[in-house]
Each structure stands twice: as structure tokens, then as C-alpha cells.
Design a protein around this motif. Structure first.
Motif, mmCIF file in Angstrom:
data_model
loop_
_atom_site.group_PDB
_atom_site.id
_atom_site.type_symbol
_atom_site.label_atom_id
_atom_site.label_comp_id
_atom_site.label_asym_id
_atom_site.label_seq_id
_atom_site.Cartn_x
_atom_site.Cartn_y
_atom_site.Cartn_z
ATOM 1 N N ARG A 41 0.834 -1.204 0.000
ATOM 2 C CA ARG A 41 0.000 0.000 0.000
ATOM 3 C C ARG A 41 0.877 1.266 0.000
ATOM 4 N NH1 ARG A 41 -3.129 -3.294 3.860
ATOM 5 N NH2 ARG A 41 -4.919 -4.123 2.761
ATOM 6 N N PHE A 42 0.989 1.950 1.155
ATOM 7 C CA PHE A 42 1.762 3.199 1.237
ATOM 8 C C PHE A 42 2.986 3.060 2.145
ATOM 9 C CE2 PHE A 42 -2.600 4.372 0.278
ATOM 10 C CZ PHE A 42 -2.455 5.294 -0.745
ATOM 11 N N ASP A 43 3.280 1.827 2.591
ATOM 12 C CA ASP A 43 4.300 1.636 3.619
ATOM 13 C C ASP A 43 5.402 0.700 3.154
ATOM 14 O OD1 ASP A 43 2.613 3.137 5.250
ATOM 15 O OD2 ASP A 43 1.542 1.343 5.934
ATOM 16 N N GLY A 79 4.136 6.229 4.128
ATOM 17 C CA GLY A 79 3.951 7.244 3.099
ATOM 18 C C GLY A 79 2.866 8.248 3.424
ATOM 19 N N LEU A 80 1.758 7.789 3.994
ATOM 20 C CA LEU A 80 0.640 8.711 4.213
ATOM 21 C C LEU A 80 0.953 9.750 5.288
ATOM 22 C CD1 LEU A 80 -2.491 6.380 3.920
ATOM 23 C CD2 LEU A 80 -1.630 8.041 2.264
ATOM 24 N N SER A 81 1.759 9.387 6.272
ATOM 25 C CA SER A 81 2.116 10.360 7.313
ATOM 26 C C SER A 81 3.503 10.955 7.081
ATOM 27 C CB SER A 81 2.058 9.705 8.696
ATOM 28 O OG SER A 81 2.906 8.585 8.740
ATOM 29 N N SER A 82 4.152 10.550 5.993
ATOM 30 C CA SER A 82 5.494 11.051 5.642
ATOM 31 C C SER A 82 6.481 10.866 6.791
ATOM 32 C CB SER A 82 5.441 12.542 5.264
ATOM 33 O OG SER A 82 4.478 12.763 4.277
ATOM 34 N N GLU A 83 6.447 9.685 7.411
ATOM 35 C CA GLU A 83 7.316 9.442 8.566
ATOM 36 C C GLU A 83 8.288 8.300 8.307
ATOM 37 O OE1 GLU A 83 5.629 10.089 12.794
ATOM 38 O OE2 GLU A 83 3.962 9.343 11.591
#
Lengths: 83, 268
Positions: free
Chosen positions: B155-157, B235-239
Motif C-alpha cells: 500500500r503506502f508503507d 507514506g501517508l504520514s510522511s514518517e
């Protein structure tokens, strides 16, 4: 006592409805272990691949006996194998 | 090693770096890396290793290029649809850097070929898309004492790890293998793949580029190895998070009383 439970990625579906941004403050009993808290929230232990308490890694063999303390932050990531 | 004029030009920005220089670039030109999987992660890893001049790059994958791969698998192109992924990757890499010796292995890594195959290389990069392959590659790297730089996405990670349980850290502590962190694969079918759950194409570039950086660091022996830590990107939290991890004395592979003493527990 209260701890913060953070469940990442697909594990987020096991958080209560009032969780915000993947985390929630929960009440746990004194002496509760990490695994007992996860089971109480219906988090499948076989999906808990990476577990941190207060940012520190907890090895798989240590999880059953890891007792949580007031104010702890328990963070869990599921397994990932995509390429 | 003496560089010719073209090599000096091609690798000038590496040679300028204090941590690389001519000596480091020579190491890269003589290095041999096996990349498992020519997909979302394998694509940026292959491209950057080839551009860096890694002398021999093996790539193993038994899949063919599908149109649905092209949103993220940037080593392949539209005119390669239907072609074996390793041949498609070879074609792209030859265009980027014809000096690189590409060994295209159009097959799966299995219990029968893993040790011989990995034994031919200095380092292994795992960008495979399933748990059984990841455990097999980990175990084969342990038995052949090869450094494994692994990454995974969904997904985004993404996650990046370096495993070298055959070495100690700077304080003499044992370094973990993949099984120290994840003793067993989750039950089949319970964790979705990228094909089932989706993955952001650009995430493959983020995580694959981190993986390529760690590979080059290991080949050159520079900086702080990621071994003993793992990196997580959301990715979603940009961390980004870098988490210290440790070897598990109870690890069934590299622990004090191992129950895995060869690859026989893996299916063919």
C-alpha cells in the motif's frame, strides 16, 4: 491504568471507533502483559510482526511476559512481504 | 584498478565522494550482487546498481512483464509486455550501462538452487513478493554467510533491513537475521499481496532506492550499517523510523540451539 495503543497499516481495523490517526488511549489492568492487551482487542498475534513499547523493540520471545506500565505506548505493525 | 577515460567520466560524481573515491568505485566494479525479484523493488535496485557500475548483477525472477506491472516496475517498458522480466531488465540495464555483466535467471529461487546461486555473489538483495521466498533467501544467506539487504512494501508503507548474522556489531553483539524478527511466516492467505491490496508506484522508488543505498554502503564498507536496525517508512504520514533490533538467542536459525540446520524444511 492507561496506555496508548497504536496499530499500523491493516491492523488499524482492530482499533475502537474513537481512535484518531491510528492510536487510542485504553484502560488496562495493572500487571497486564502486552499479549493480553492485544488479545483483548482481537488483534491476531500472528499478525503482530513488529512490536515496540515506548519506541523500543520487543523480541517475539519476550512478548508473552512483557508487563505494561501506566503511560506506555504500545505500537504494532503487521507483516509485509510485497516487492 | 586503472579507469579508462569513459569510466572516469561515467563515475566522476562517485569518485569525487570522500567515502567512495577511485578505490571505492573499483570495489563496485568488481562487486557481484544477486537481486531476487525484478518487480517493484527490484526495478530501482537494478537501475541504481547498474548505474553505479556494480560489475556483476544477477537477477532471478520467473515472471513475465504484464501491463499492470508498469505503474511501478520502472525497469520494464510497454514494449516489453509479455517478455521475461529478467530479459526485459537486462535490456534496460544494457542501455544504461553496457559495462555491467547481467546474469538473467528466468527461474524461481528454490531449495535446490539457492545455496549454489547465492554462493556465487558477494551480497543478496531481496525484493521478492512472498514470505516463503523471503525465509528461503534468509536461510540460504545465513548458511553461505552472505549479507542480505531486504525490503518489503505494501500500500503506502515500506520496510528496509540489512541482515548479517555472521558478523558482530561494533560492541561485539550478535546481529539478527530475518527469523530473529519474524520467526515464522503468517498463515498463507492472511496477509494480502500488492496484487490484492495495491501499492503506490512511487513507494517502490522510495524504498528500492533506500535498499540500493544500503547495498552500496555494504559493498563499500562505509557509514553505519543498517544491520541491527530496521527502517520503516509510512507514506501517508510522511514518517521514517529507524528502530534498533537485536538477535534472538532463541532464533531457530541463528540462535543458541538452532532447529534449522539446512534448507530441507523449505518446499521445492
Amino acid at each position: 491504568m492507561k496506555i496508548t495503543l497504536k496499530l499500523y497499516a491493516a491492523l488499524g481495523k482492530h482499533l475502537p471507533d474513537h481512535a484518531v490517526r491510528g492510536e487510542v488511549e485504553i484502560d488496562v489492568d495493572s500487571g497486564d502483559t502486552l499479549e493480553r492487551v492485544l488479545v483483548a482487542h482481537d488483534v491476531p498475534l500472528e499478525h503482530c510482526h513488529l512490536v515496540l513499547v515506548n519506541g523500543h523493540y520487543v523480541a517475539p520471545s519476550e512478548r508473552a511476559g512483557k508487563v505494561l506500565e501506566d503511560g506506555d505506548a504500545l505500537a504494532v505493525w503487521p507483516p509485509v512481504a510485497g516487492g | 584498478m586503472n579507469f579508462n577515460e569513459q569510466q572516469i567520466q561515467r563515475y566522476a560524481r562517485h569518485i569525487l565522494l570522500d567515502h567512495v573515491g577511485g578505490t571505492g568505485q573499483s570495489k563496485l566494479l568488481q562487486a557481484k550482487v544477486l537481486v531476487v525479484g525484478a518487480g517493484g523493488l527490484g526495478s530501482p535496485v537494478l537501475l541504481y546498481l547498474a548505474a553505479a557500475g556494480v560489475g556483476t548483477i544477477g537477477v532471478i525472477d520467473d515472471d513475465r512483464v504484464d501491463l499492470s506491472n508498469l505503474q511501478r516496475q520502472i525497469v520494464h517498458s510497454t514494449d516489453s509486455v509479455g517478455m521475461a522480466k529478467v530479459e526485459s531488465a537486462k535490456k534496460t540495464i544494457a542501455a544504461i550501462n553496457p559495462e555491467v555483466n547481467i546474469v538473467a535467471l528466468n527461474e524461481r529461487i528454490t531449495v535446490d538452487n539457492a545455496l549454489d546461486l547465492i554462493g556465487d555473489y558477494d551480497l543478496v538483495a531481496d525484493g521478492s513478493d512472498n514470505f516463503p521466498t523471503r525465509f528461503l533467501v534468509n536461510d540460504a544467506c545465513y548458511f553461505t554467510q552472505k549479507t542480505l539487504v531486504s525490503a518489503a512494501i505494501l500500500r503506502f508503507d515500506g520496510q528496509v533491513y540489512t541482515f548479517k548474522p555472521h558478523q558482530k556489531d561494533d560492541h561485539g553483539n550478535a546481529l539478527p537475521c530475518y527469523r530473529c524478527l519474524f520467526p515464522e511466516a503468517p498463515p498463507p492467505g492472511q496477509i494480502p499481496s500488492c496484487a490484492e491490496a495495491g501499492v503506490l508506484g512511487a513507494l517502490c522508488g522510495t524504498i528500492g532506492s533506500l535498499q540500493a543505498t544500503e547495498i552500496i554502503k555494504e559493498l563499500l564498507g562505509i557509514g553505519d550499517s543498517l544491520a541491527g536496525s530496521l527502517m520503516i517508512y509510512e507514506g501517508l504520514s510522511s514518517e521514517f523510523r529507524k528502530i534498533s533490533v537485536k538477535a534472538d538467542p532463541g532464533c531457530p536459525l541463528c540462535g543458541e540451539n538452532p532447529s534449522i540446520i539446512d534448507l530441507s524444511g523449505h518446499g521445492s
